[in-house]
Design an enzyme around this catalytic site. Structure first.
Site, PDB file in Angstrom:
ATOM      1  CD1 TRP A 183      -2.484   1.928   0.521  1.00 41.40           C
ATOM      2  CD2 TRP A 183      -1.174   2.434   2.279  1.00 41.40           C
ATOM      3  NE1 TRP A 183      -2.748   3.230   0.892  1.00 41.40           N
ATOM      4  CE2 TRP A 183      -1.956   3.564   1.963  1.00 41.40           C
ATOM      5  CE3 TRP A 183      -0.272   2.508   3.338  1.00 41.40           C
ATOM      6  CZ2 TRP A 183      -1.862   4.757   2.674  1.00 41.40           C
ATOM      7  CZ3 TRP A 183      -0.178   3.691   4.041  1.00 41.40           C
ATOM      8  CH2 TRP A 183      -0.980   4.812   3.709  1.00 41.40           C
ATOM      9  CD  GLU A 224      -4.461  -1.722   2.299  1.00 42.44           C
ATOM     10  OE1 GLU A 224      -3.281  -1.984   2.628  1.00 42.44           O
ATOM     11  OE2 GLU A 224      -5.335  -1.390   3.115  1.00 42.44           O
ATOM     12  CE  LYS A 226      -6.229   5.652   2.741  1.00 44.10           C
ATOM     13  NZ  LYS A 226      -5.285   5.725   3.844  1.00 44.10           N
ATOM     14  CG  ASP A 257      -8.546  -1.132   4.638  1.00 44.25           C
ATOM     15  OD1 ASP A 257      -9.621  -0.645   5.012  1.00 44.25           O
ATOM     16  OD2 ASP A 257      -7.502  -1.069   5.321  1.00 44.25           O
ATOM     17  CG  HIS A 260      -8.598   1.681   1.980  1.00 41.25           C
ATOM     18  ND1 HIS A 260      -7.336   1.253   1.661  1.00 41.25           N
ATOM     19  CD2 HIS A 260      -8.515   2.153   3.245  1.00 41.25           C
ATOM     20  CE1 HIS A 260      -6.531   1.424   2.689  1.00 41.25           C
ATOM     21  NE2 HIS A 260      -7.221   1.962   3.669  1.00 41.25           N
ATOM     22  CG  HIS A 284      -5.889  -4.665   5.399  1.00 46.74           C
ATOM     23  ND1 HIS A 284      -5.039  -3.597   5.252  1.00 46.74           N
ATOM     24  CD2 HIS A 284      -5.108  -5.764   5.535  1.00 46.74           C
ATOM     25  CE1 HIS A 284      -3.790  -4.038   5.284  1.00 46.74           C
ATOM     26  NE2 HIS A 284      -3.806  -5.350   5.445  1.00 46.74           N
ATOM     27  CG  ASP A 292      -8.970   4.534   5.835  1.00 50.07           C
ATOM     28  OD1 ASP A 292      -9.364   3.441   6.267  1.00 50.07           O
ATOM     29  OD2 ASP A 292      -7.794   4.744   5.508  1.00 50.07           O
ATOM     30  CG  ASP A 294      -7.605   2.289   9.755  1.00 48.53           C
ATOM     31  OD1 ASP A 294      -7.712   1.147   9.301  1.00 48.53           O
ATOM     32  OD2 ASP A 294      -7.223   3.268   9.067  1.00 48.53           O
ATOM     33  CG  ASP A 323      -5.229  -1.730   8.473  1.00 48.32           C
ATOM     34  OD1 ASP A 323      -4.594  -1.206   9.403  1.00 48.32           O
ATOM     35  OD2 ASP A 323      -5.262  -1.245   7.318  1.00 48.32           O
TER      36      ASP A 323
HETATM   37  C1  RNT Z   1      -3.735   2.560   4.964  1.00 50.77           C
HETATM   38  C2  RNT Z   1      -3.877   1.107   4.731  1.00 50.77           C
HETATM   39  C3  RNT Z   1      -2.739   0.268   5.227  1.00 50.77           C
HETATM   40  C4  RNT Z   1      -2.245   0.702   6.574  1.00 50.77           C
HETATM   41  C5  RNT Z   1      -1.189  -0.198   7.148  1.00 50.77           C
HETATM   42  C6  RNT Z   1      -0.504   0.414   8.313  1.00 50.77           C
HETATM   43  O1  RNT Z   1      -4.872   3.266   4.679  1.00 50.77           O
HETATM   44  O2  RNT Z   1      -5.074   0.638   5.244  1.00 50.77           O
HETATM   45  O3  RNT Z   1      -3.114  -1.067   5.204  1.00 50.77           O
HETATM   46  O4  RNT Z   1      -3.288   0.799   7.496  1.00 50.77           O
HETATM   47  O5  RNT Z   1      -0.321  -0.570   6.160  1.00 50.77           O
HETATM   48 ZN    ZN Z   2      -5.373  -1.498   5.208  1.00 48.76          ZN
END
Ligand code: RNT
Ligand code: ZN
Length: 416
Positions: A183, A224, A226, A257, A260, A284, A292, A294, A323
């Site tokens: 990513w 990955e 986004k 993810d 994203h 993820h 986003d 997390d 994640d």
């Molecule tokens: C970032 C991505 C990625 C990170 C990690 C730390 O938006 O989700 O996966 O969270 O690599």
């Molecule tokens: Zn991620």
């Protein structure tokens, strides 16, 4: 018979009445491993730099007790794993190198910089997954693999290739696959003049990375995508379309993810589509709150829907990693809450009569399907979850929090 066994017995009967074998669901969940991310333990800082977290991602909060050394992080991970039933994996970032014989910059990291993690994983029977770190570094100023500067691009391509070699080392040492997930934070705050150039450069850098020799049956490279990051609101080089098209054309895996995408898009709806093209995909699992962000995973609707798709489409074809990063609550608890929430979602999916529901859909008996889907929700799921905890030797209910609170008192609160 203990009260708990009686509760389980009657729950098993309730599921048997709808054609579901609860014993089998528990067994399947026991055998189902998830790759837990190391970076919840220290707010995504790592051990190879002193600077702040960059790359358009953020942790918020200042809960005391962050792990600041490899041994602290390992001890915190052990505490978390001990409260999560079943056997899992560990996902590392390159920034978590444990240098024995001196510092190596990202372009020059070596397998030996990760031997402490291989020893850690071997002792505990864990598989390792890996992530190159294209952020929190002086050469990661907005553009890395897509930079216009060939020296910057070379630096990050060298980093990427080093990560391929390290992933091969993980797979060889631990006799299991290693998912190597890319990513990059590259993008721009405002409307770009040129969208194509950075994407061409990113694709070319990725081509150089994946040309590094590796055993494709053991090292799975994923990309990955986004939609945006903080300070990168208008343009992300590695967008969803970039990631899917690139992965499909080069025979690597896409990684989705669920933080994203636009807030009304759901990854649960994307899994089956991707699996018609890809043999395997990676995820993820996280929880976006308006953006986003997390947040720590909850046992919520979308997590359940993702789990349902994983069970329906084939657990072996979907590599799941976690994640999230929350610095406002106890970090060990953050791992345990999220992992257990995901396992609950998996158990819930494994208990769902998917065959029967699918038949009702095919026969267009939508009213009946609706009724059964809703009534299913109040079956005695909790008794089956408690039995899973008992069988895997972890505390059921919120009893595990007592162990985290004691660990906070005895260990975390004593950190400087
Ligand atoms: C970032 C991505 C990625 C990170 C990690 C730390 O938006 O989700 O996966 O969270 O690599
Ligand atoms: Zn991620």
């Amino acid at each position: 018979m203990s009260t708990e066994e009686e509760r389980y017995k009657s729950a098993r009967e309730a599921y048997a009445a709808i054609g579901v074998d609860a014993d089998k669901a528990i067994e399947e969940l026991e055998a189902y491993g998830v790759s837990m991310h190391c970076w919840q333990g220290d707010d995504v800082i790592g051990f190879d730099h002193d600077g702040p977290l960059t790359g358009g991602i953020q942790t918020t909060g200042d809960y005391p007790g962050r792990a600041t050394t490899p041994s602290e992080l390992m001890s915190d991970l052990d505490k978390a794993y001990s409260l999560i039933g079943g056997k899992h994996r560990l996902s590392l970032h390159a920034s978590y190198a444990v240098f024995g014989d001196g510092f190596h910059d990202r372009d020059a990291i070596e397998p030996s910089d990760f031997s402490a993690w291989v020893d850690y994983a071997k002792d505990r029977g864990l598989g390792l997954d890996f992530n190159p770190t294209y952020f929190s570094h002086e050469k990661a100023r907005q553009y890395t693999m897509a930079s216009t500067d060939p020296a910057i691009r070379d630096f990050w391509v060298d980093h990427s290739k080093a990560c391929v070699r390290i992933s091969q080392y993980f797979a060889d040492s631990l006799d299991t696959h290693c998912l190597l997930n890319v990513w990059i934070p590259d993008g721009s705050k405002d409307i770009p003049a040129d969208r194509m150039g950075p994407r061409e450069r990113f694709a070319e850098s990725m081509d150089r990375m994946i040309a590094e020799p590796h055993d494709k049956d053991k090292v799975y490279i994923s990309i990955e995508s986004k939609v945006f990051g903080i300070g990168l609101e208008s343009y992300t080089v590695g967008s969803a379309e970039f990631g899917l098209c690139y992965a499909a054309s080069r025979g690597i895996l896409p990684l989705m993810d669920n933080g994203h995408y636009h807030p009304t898009e759901f990854v649960s709806d994307k899994i089956s589509s991707a699996l018609l093209t890809f043999d395997k995909i990676a995820l993820h699992v996280t929880r976006p709150v308006r953006w986003d962000s997390d947040h720590v995973l909850r046992f919520d609707d979308e997590t359940r829907e993702i789990a349902k798709e994983i069970v329906a489409c084939g657990k072996d074809r979907i590599l799941v990693g976690t994640d999230w990063f929350d610095a406002s609550i106890n970090r060990v608890a953050a791992w345990v809450i999220g992992m257990r929430s995901f396992q609950k979602a998996m158990l819930y999916a494994l208990l769902t009569p998917l065959g029967e529901f699918g038949r009702l859909q095919d026969e267009q008996r939508y009213t009946e399907l609706f009724v059964k889907q809703e009534e299913f929700k109040t079956l005695p799921f909790g008794a089956v979850w408690d039995m899973f905890c008992e069988k895997t030797g972890v505390p059921a209910s919120d009893a595990w929090y007592g162990e985290v609170a004691a660990y906070e008192r005895d260990v975390l609160s004593k950190r400087g």
